[in-house]
Design a protein around this motif. Structure first.
Motif, PDB file in Angstrom:
ATOM      1  N   LYS A 136       0.272  -1.493   0.503  1.00  0.00           N
ATOM      2  CA  LYS A 136       0.387  -0.220   0.256  1.00  0.00           C
ATOM      3  C   LYS A 136       1.078   1.317  -0.052  1.00  0.00           C
ATOM      4  CE  LYS A 136      -2.063   1.584   3.822  1.00  0.00           C
ATOM      5  NZ  LYS A 136      -2.875   1.280   4.723  1.00  0.00           N
ATOM      6  N   GLY A 137       0.255   2.275  -0.843  1.00  0.00           N
ATOM      7  CA  GLY A 137       1.252   3.475  -1.148  1.00  0.00           C
ATOM      8  C   GLY A 137       0.162   4.762  -0.779  1.00  0.00           C
ATOM      9  N   ALA A 138       0.963   5.624  -1.970  1.00  0.00           N
ATOM     10  CA  ALA A 138      -0.067   7.046  -1.525  1.00  0.00           C
ATOM     11  C   ALA A 138      -1.230   6.669  -2.306  1.00  0.00           C
ATOM     12  CB  ALA A 138       1.036   8.077  -1.157  1.00  0.00           C
ATOM     13  N   ALA A 139      -0.554   6.504  -3.752  1.00  0.00           N
ATOM     14  CA  ALA A 139      -1.409   6.233  -4.818  1.00  0.00           C
ATOM     15  C   ALA A 139      -2.275   4.835  -5.275  1.00  0.00           C
ATOM     16  CB  ALA A 139      -0.581   5.634  -6.152  1.00  0.00           C
ATOM     17  N   GLY A 140      -2.279   3.991  -3.737  1.00  0.00           N
ATOM     18  CA  GLY A 140      -3.609   2.601  -4.011  1.00  0.00           C
ATOM     19  C   GLY A 140      -2.544   1.830  -2.988  1.00  0.00           C
ATOM     20  N   THR A 141      -2.936   0.527  -3.950  1.00  0.00           N
ATOM     21  CA  THR A 141      -2.334  -0.999  -3.598  1.00  0.00           C
ATOM     22  C   THR A 141      -1.846  -1.452  -5.207  1.00  0.00           C
ATOM     23  OG1 THR A 141      -4.766  -1.105  -2.061  1.00  0.00           O
ATOM     24  CG2 THR A 141      -3.512  -2.940  -2.849  1.00  0.00           C
ATOM     25  N   GLY A 142      -0.727  -2.313  -4.527  1.00  0.00           N
ATOM     26  CA  GLY A 142      -0.281  -3.067  -5.625  1.00  0.00           C
ATOM     27  C   GLY A 142      -0.138  -4.639  -5.167  1.00  0.00           C
ATOM     28  N   LEU A 143      -0.668  -5.157  -5.912  1.00  0.00           N
ATOM     29  CA  LEU A 143      -0.359  -7.041  -5.461  1.00  0.00           C
ATOM     30  C   LEU A 143       0.842  -7.554  -6.708  1.00  0.00           C
ATOM     31  CD1 LEU A 143      -1.506  -9.079  -4.498  1.00  0.00           C
ATOM     32  CD2 LEU A 143      -2.901 -10.112  -7.018  1.00  0.00           C
ATOM     33  N   VAL A 144       1.884  -7.789  -6.306  1.00  0.00           N
ATOM     34  CA  VAL A 144       3.756  -7.928  -7.339  1.00  0.00           C
ATOM     35  C   VAL A 144       3.018  -9.743  -6.833  1.00  0.00           C
ATOM     36  CG1 VAL A 144       5.514  -7.758  -7.563  1.00  0.00           C
ATOM     37  CG2 VAL A 144       4.252  -6.012  -6.946  1.00  0.00           C
ATOM     38  N   THR A 145       3.318 -10.286  -8.123  1.00  0.00           N
ATOM     39  CA  THR A 145       3.129 -11.483  -8.108  1.00  0.00           C
ATOM     40  C   THR A 145       4.858 -12.215  -8.792  1.00  0.00           C
ATOM     41  OG1 THR A 145       1.161 -12.104  -8.752  1.00  0.00           O
ATOM     42  CG2 THR A 145       2.170 -14.588  -9.085  1.00  0.00           C
ATOM     43  N   VAL A 146       5.411 -12.452  -8.185  1.00  0.00           N
ATOM     44  CA  VAL A 146       6.656 -13.554  -9.244  1.00  0.00           C
ATOM     45  C   VAL A 146       6.983 -14.170  -8.740  1.00  0.00           C
ATOM     46  CG1 VAL A 146       9.424 -13.148  -8.910  1.00  0.00           C
ATOM     47  CG2 VAL A 146       8.121 -11.363  -8.715  1.00  0.00           C
ATOM     48  N   GLN A 147       6.974 -15.401 -10.497  1.00  0.00           N
ATOM     49  CA  GLN A 147       7.255 -17.025 -10.655  1.00  0.00           C
ATOM     50  C   GLN A 147       8.328 -17.122 -11.503  1.00  0.00           C
ATOM     51  OE1 GLN A 147       2.977 -18.937 -10.065  1.00  0.00           O
ATOM     52  NE2 GLN A 147       4.030 -18.750 -12.470  1.00  0.00           N
ATOM     53  N   VAL A 148       9.390 -18.057 -10.719  1.00  0.00           N
ATOM     54  CA  VAL A 148      11.300 -18.362 -11.508  1.00  0.00           C
ATOM     55  C   VAL A 148      10.666 -19.761 -11.239  1.00  0.00           C
ATOM     56  CG1 VAL A 148      13.143 -18.822 -11.099  1.00  0.00           C
ATOM     57  CG2 VAL A 148      12.192 -16.337 -10.151  1.00  0.00           C
ATOM     58  N   PRO A 149      11.369 -19.926 -12.843  1.00  0.00           N
ATOM     59  CA  PRO A 149      11.313 -21.839 -12.572  1.00  0.00           C
ATOM     60  C   PRO A 149      12.267 -22.387 -12.098  1.00  0.00           C
ATOM     61  CG  PRO A 149      10.415 -20.263 -14.703  1.00  0.00           C
ATOM     62  CD  PRO A 149      11.252 -19.763 -13.475  1.00  0.00           C
ATOM     63  N   GLU A 150      13.021 -23.707 -11.516  1.00  0.00           N
ATOM     64  CA  GLU A 150      14.283 -24.139 -10.508  1.00  0.00           C
ATOM     65  C   GLU A 150      14.908 -24.262 -12.236  1.00  0.00           C
ATOM     66  OE1 GLU A 150      12.035 -28.542  -9.565  1.00  0.00           O
ATOM     67  OE2 GLU A 150      12.196 -26.935  -7.177  1.00  0.00           O
TER      68      GLU A 150
END
Length: 327
Positions: A136-150
């Motif tokens: 959460k920041g001043a501009a709103g909400t961010g959802l960050v998803t990271v995926q890395v193959p083994e």
């Protein structure tokens, strides 16, 4: 269809999304090693300093690596942070296929706050290291998803991902016109509909009426979304795929197809369905139109809803659909 429902659907899709594989091309040149300033996807208000070798993606808001690693960023209103945080637990996310290790941890965010979960997810016979952060920041909400193959763990290391997530930053939100200009497709005719919001970095919501938020679905709406990565739809299977997609729309019951048209546009297959359904919350009947443009390994999907007595709105929505094309 409300913005809250759109965001809820985007959240579910991203928490369980299949990793984006080689079909997306970087939109910009690679970032210089050691870049210290956050990089923002075009017109986005949420960004970060990506790990070395990751470049901005063309087909979604975020970054990608040639190994198949991806970072997907979804922007949401400020109030979404509390709603997501309540369900940000290993137990709640297990149903998505995300196997969380440990509990959620606090994530430092400049001028705000965040939470982070780590774990693994399997898809297409592969196992991926996965991180999901909500900030959460001043501009709103961010959802960050990271995926890395083994197999890519040395190219995009866990410590590099952790460091990147600690650089999540916010900036002022761009106007709707600038956000639309950054979409991976063009909308050349709005046919009387008014653009309201860009969601999940690649979706567009348009309406016909004064309300930006319409939980009662009293206004006709048009929703444009592209596929996320490659989609296995073989020749001749487009109609069946489109019918299944229409039948699985969230918050609708008694969905029935009343008309189907299959055409071509250049080298693309276009399937247009009309149908009816019932709003699960209000019990109101709705008329629907869905156009899917199948172009190579992906598709564009344009869905419209309106009261049954507003058939002209669906006809105008199909004009919007006819004007949508990949950039």
């Amino acid at each position: 269809m409300t913005i809250r429902n759109l965001l809820r659907g985007a959240l579910a899709r991203l928490l369980s999304h299949r990793p984006v594989l080689g079909g997306l091309v970087a939109a910009l040149v690679a970032l210089p090693a050691g870049a210290a300033e956050p990089v923002f996807p075009p017109a986005a208000s949420v960004g970060l300093v990506p790990p070395s070798g990751m470049t901005p993606a063309k087909g979604f808001a975020g970054f990608e690596h040639r190994s198949g690693a991806s970072i997907i960023i979804v922007e949401m209103p400020p109030e979404a942070y509390g709603q997501i945080s309540e369900k940000f637990t290993p137990e709640a996310l297990r149903a998505t296929g995300f196997l969380v290790k440990g509990e959620a941890e606090a994530l430092p965010v400049a001028g705000g706050e965040g939470r982070l979960l780590r774990g693994t997810q399997s898809a297409n016979g592969l196992t991926y290291a996965k991180w999901v952060a909500v900030a959460k920041g001043a501009a709103g909400t961010g959802l960050v998803t990271v995926q890395v193959p083994e197999a890519a763990s040395k190219q995009v290391s866990g410590p590099a991902v952790e460091a990147a997530l600690r650089t999540i930053a916010f900036r002022a939100k761009a106007g709707i016109a600038e956000q639309m200009a950054a979409l991976p497709y063009r909308v050349d005719e709005t046919a009387g509909f008014r653009p309201v919001a860009v969601f999940a970095g690649n979706g567009l919501l348009l309406t016909d009426g004064p309300k930006d938020v319409d939980p009662d679905r009293s206004q006709p709406v048009v929703i444009v979304t592209p596929s996320l990565g490659k989609v296995a739809v073989g020749p001749g299977q487009e109609s069946a795929f489109a019918r299944k997609a229409l039948a699985t729309l969230k918050d609708l019951t008694d969905v029935a197809v009343t008309d189907e048209e299959r055409t071509t546009r250049g080298g693309s297959v276009v399937v247009r369905l009309r149908g009816t359904g019932t709003d699960a919350k209000s019990g109101r009947p709705l008329a629907m139109s869905q156009t899917m443009v199948f172009d190579g390994p992906g598709y564009l999907r344009i869905v419209a809803f309106a009261d049954p007595d507003k058939a002209d709105a669906l006809a105008r929505a199909e004009r919007v659909a006819a004007s949508v094309s990949p950039r």
